[in-house]
Design an enzyme around this catalytic site. Structure first.
Site, mmCIF file in Angstrom:
data_model
loop_
_atom_site.group_PDB
_atom_site.id
_atom_site.type_symbol
_atom_site.label_atom_id
_atom_site.label_comp_id
_atom_site.label_asym_id
_atom_site.label_seq_id
_atom_site.Cartn_x
_atom_site.Cartn_y
_atom_site.Cartn_z
ATOM 1 N N SER A 1 8.359 -9.402 -4.568
ATOM 2 C CA SER A 1 9.000 -10.527 -3.882
ATOM 3 C C SER A 1 7.985 -11.622 -3.548
ATOM 4 O O SER A 1 8.354 -12.648 -2.969
ATOM 5 C CB SER A 1 9.679 -10.045 -2.594
ATOM 6 N N ASN B 1 9.177 -2.541 7.305
ATOM 7 C CA ASN B 1 10.578 -2.796 7.644
ATOM 8 C C ASN B 1 10.726 -3.638 8.909
ATOM 9 O O ASN B 1 11.491 -4.602 8.939
ATOM 10 C CB ASN B 1 11.339 -1.472 7.792
ATOM 11 N N THR C 1 46.133 -40.793 6.835
ATOM 12 C CA THR C 1 46.503 -39.389 6.660
ATOM 13 C C THR C 1 46.971 -39.308 5.213
ATOM 14 O O THR C 1 47.530 -40.282 4.691
ATOM 15 C CB THR C 1 47.643 -38.957 7.615
ATOM 16 N N HIS C 2 46.715 -38.201 4.566
ATOM 17 C CA HIS C 2 47.005 -38.053 3.124
ATOM 18 C C HIS C 2 46.295 -39.128 2.290
ATOM 19 O O HIS C 2 46.731 -39.445 1.185
ATOM 20 C CB HIS C 2 48.513 -38.116 2.852
ATOM 21 N N SER D 1 22.561 -47.528 -13.160
ATOM 22 C CA SER D 1 22.955 -46.909 -14.422
ATOM 23 C C SER D 1 22.039 -47.413 -15.516
ATOM 24 O O SER D 1 21.624 -48.576 -15.515
ATOM 25 C CB SER D 1 24.399 -47.265 -14.756
ATOM 26 N N LYS E 1 26.015 -51.469 -12.068
ATOM 27 C CA LYS E 1 26.274 -50.283 -11.266
ATOM 28 C C LYS E 1 25.296 -50.088 -10.119
ATOM 29 O O LYS E 1 24.095 -50.297 -10.250
ATOM 30 C CB LYS E 1 26.214 -49.035 -12.150
ATOM 31 N N GLU F 1 26.858 -38.276 -3.220
ATOM 32 C CA GLU F 1 27.444 -37.282 -4.123
ATOM 33 C C GLU F 1 26.681 -35.956 -4.061
ATOM 34 O O GLU F 1 27.275 -34.874 -4.070
ATOM 35 C CB GLU F 1 27.437 -37.812 -5.555
HETATM 36 N N1 ARG Z 1 9.398 -7.088 0.539
HETATM 37 C C1 ARG Z 1 10.239 -6.268 1.367
HETATM 38 C C2 ARG Z 1 11.462 -7.058 1.786
HETATM 39 O O1 ARG Z 1 11.428 -8.238 1.661
HETATM 40 C C3 ARG Z 1 9.495 -5.815 2.565
HETATM 41 C C4 ARG Z 1 9.995 -4.530 3.158
HETATM 42 C C5 ARG Z 1 9.650 -3.425 2.283
HETATM 43 N N2 ARG Z 1 9.983 -2.187 2.880
HETATM 44 C C6 ARG Z 1 10.114 -1.060 2.161
HETATM 45 N N3 ARG Z 1 10.467 0.003 2.771
HETATM 46 N N4 ARG Z 1 9.927 -1.039 0.878
HETATM 47 O O2 ARG Z 1 12.453 -6.519 2.206
#
Ligand code: ARG
Length: 459
Positions: A24, A111, A156-157, A278, A284, A291
């Protein structure tokens, strides 16, 4: 070779595909500042509790600042093999300070670490959204104050309904965006509890002080249940829900700006700074910013749905599914902040075309309700009958190709003999809006009172 952080029981390293799906670091490096802040608070607490020595805690704290400056200076080499920001930082800390680095993860797990980092990040984004909305509201208040008595058609509408004031229309969005501020504020208050110290899921046997780390990181208190602390991402979902509603409001306003800036409406001129041209049509001037703001709801609401789907079937406590939380929130937050800033700029710069607004307000029989109300008030007609008489006059005006004020008194009396010259006073759009004095109504006095109330509230 096996992973330096958790490879003790592994003989072989991961397959390249395993590494690719697992890592990650490509996106969670955005959490570096929160990660380092959290680790510093944790190390200081460990020392204060006598779990590690002050000397080690100092080395960890200093070393983490070195890592921070390396990341901010652009010299830090992020490694996919080290999976995520947490292990990248810790591995570098080991290179910088040696053995004490191995002690920072005492009484902690990735965690609770990631849950803490992410909460800190989302909390900052809630603050940023609140600030961005505040700036937008101020820009709207300036528009409302300038045009408190400019008359425009209310719809409205998307059909002409009754005249309203420009200020009233701007203030409608002030109310909506102010509720968005309220939603981000509420979400922020609820998310402001600290998961750190929940460890993997069950808490820890070390004598940690979770109240100390919570306070050091600006949280109101530690989360009360360690399983909950590492398991839920409702704080991110609440942020995304508030962001989605806010993006929906932005999208509606953007749609109005697109319509209003068209050649057929010409209610507003958007500034050159927030328009594009444009490559083929020289005349334009396109409302691209509006948008794109109109479109942002797609990815922001999409992020909300995506994270809800990720979370919905997960058993407690942590599952790796939850690593999929971050990209959605990052993308939604980035795009929300951009949309808010662009909308603020557009609102500040745009100029309403007062004459066109007023001309449009007077067309389309917009004061027909005022005529019906006059028949009730002055002639004592039941409203249903007044509605019918007025409808006949609208049909007559339509046949003659004119607006209601251009009907002769004879025309008027053909629909009801009791009508007098006095009726013409209520057919003008300025009289119409001025008469809407009910609380929250469109009368300029009411609008000015609301502007004043909000200016006071925002002080
Ligand atoms: N990169 C992990 C996440 O974003 C971190 C936690 C990882 N924990 C584990 N038990 N593998 O969730």
């Amino acid at each position: 070779s096996s992973n330096a952080m958790w490879g003790g029981r592994f003989a072989a390293g991961p397959d390249a595909i395993m590494e690719a799906i697992n890592a990650s670091i490509g996106f969670d490096q955005r959490l570096y500042a929160q990660d380092i802040r959290g680790s510093r608070a944790h190390a200081a607490m460990l020392a204060a509790q006598g779990i590690i020595t002050s000397k080690d805690a100092e080395a960890i704290g200093e070393g983490l600042l070195t890592v921070l400056s390396e990341i901010e200076g652009g010299s830090f080499a992020f490694s996919t093999a080290l999976e995520d920001i947490h292990m990248n930082v810790e591995a570098r800390l080991k290179e910088v300070i040696g053995e004490p680095a191995g002690r920072v993860h005492t009484a902690r797990s990735r965690n609770d670490q990631v849950a803490t980092d992410f909460r800190l990040w989302v909390r900052d984004q809630a603050d940023a959204a609140i600030a961005g909305l505040g700036a937008l509201v101020r820009a709207l208040l300036a528009q409302a104050e300038a045009g408190a008595d400019w008359v425009m058609p209310g719809f409205t509408h998307l059909q002409t309904a009754q005249p309203v004031t420009w200020g009233h229309h701007m203030m409608a969005y002030v109310e909506m965006f102010a509720r968005d501020i309220g939603r981000f504020t509420d979400a922020r208050a609820r998310m402001n509890e600290c998961p750190l110290g929940a460890a993997a899921l069950a808490g820890t046997s070390f004598p940690i002080d979770r109240h100390a780390t919570a306070a050091a990181l600006g949280f109101d208190r530690p989360m009360a249940n360690s399983l909950d602390a590492v398991s839920d991402r409702d704080f991110a979902l609440e942020f995304l829900a508030a962001a989605s509603i806010c993006a929906m409001h932005l999208s509606r306003f953007a749609e109005e700006l697109v319509i209003w800036s068209s050649a057929q409406f010409r209610f507003v001129a958007l500034s050159d700074r927030f328009s594009t041209g444009s490559s083929i049509m020289p005349q334009k001037k396109n409302p691209d910013a509006a948008e794109l703001i109109r479109a942002k709801i797609g990815r922001i609401m999409g992020a909300n749905v995506a994270l809800m789907m990720v979370m919905k079937g997960l058993p407690l406590a942590y599952s790796k599914d939850m690593q999929e939380d971050k990209e959605q929130v990052f993308d939604a937050a980035d795009n929300l902040m951009l949309a808010l800033a662009a909308m603020e700029g557009m609102v500040r710069d745009m100029s309403a075309n007062r004459a066109n607004l007023e001309r449009a307000a007077a067309s389309g029989f917009s004061t027909a309700t005022d005529l019906a109300d006059w028949l009730v008030r002055e002639l004592g007609l039941p409203f249903r009958e007044a509605h019918h008489v007025t409808g006949a006059l609208v049909a007559l005006a339509e046949k003659k190709g004119c607006d209601l004020p251009e009907l002769t008194l004879e025309d008027m009396q053909s629909a009801h003999e009791g009508i007098t010259q006095a009726v013409y006073s209520v057919l003008g759009v300025h009289n119409s809006v001025a008469s809407r004095q009910s609380y929250g109504g469109t009368a300029p006095d009411q609008v000015r009172a609301q502007v004043a109330r909000w200016k006071e509230a925002l002080k």
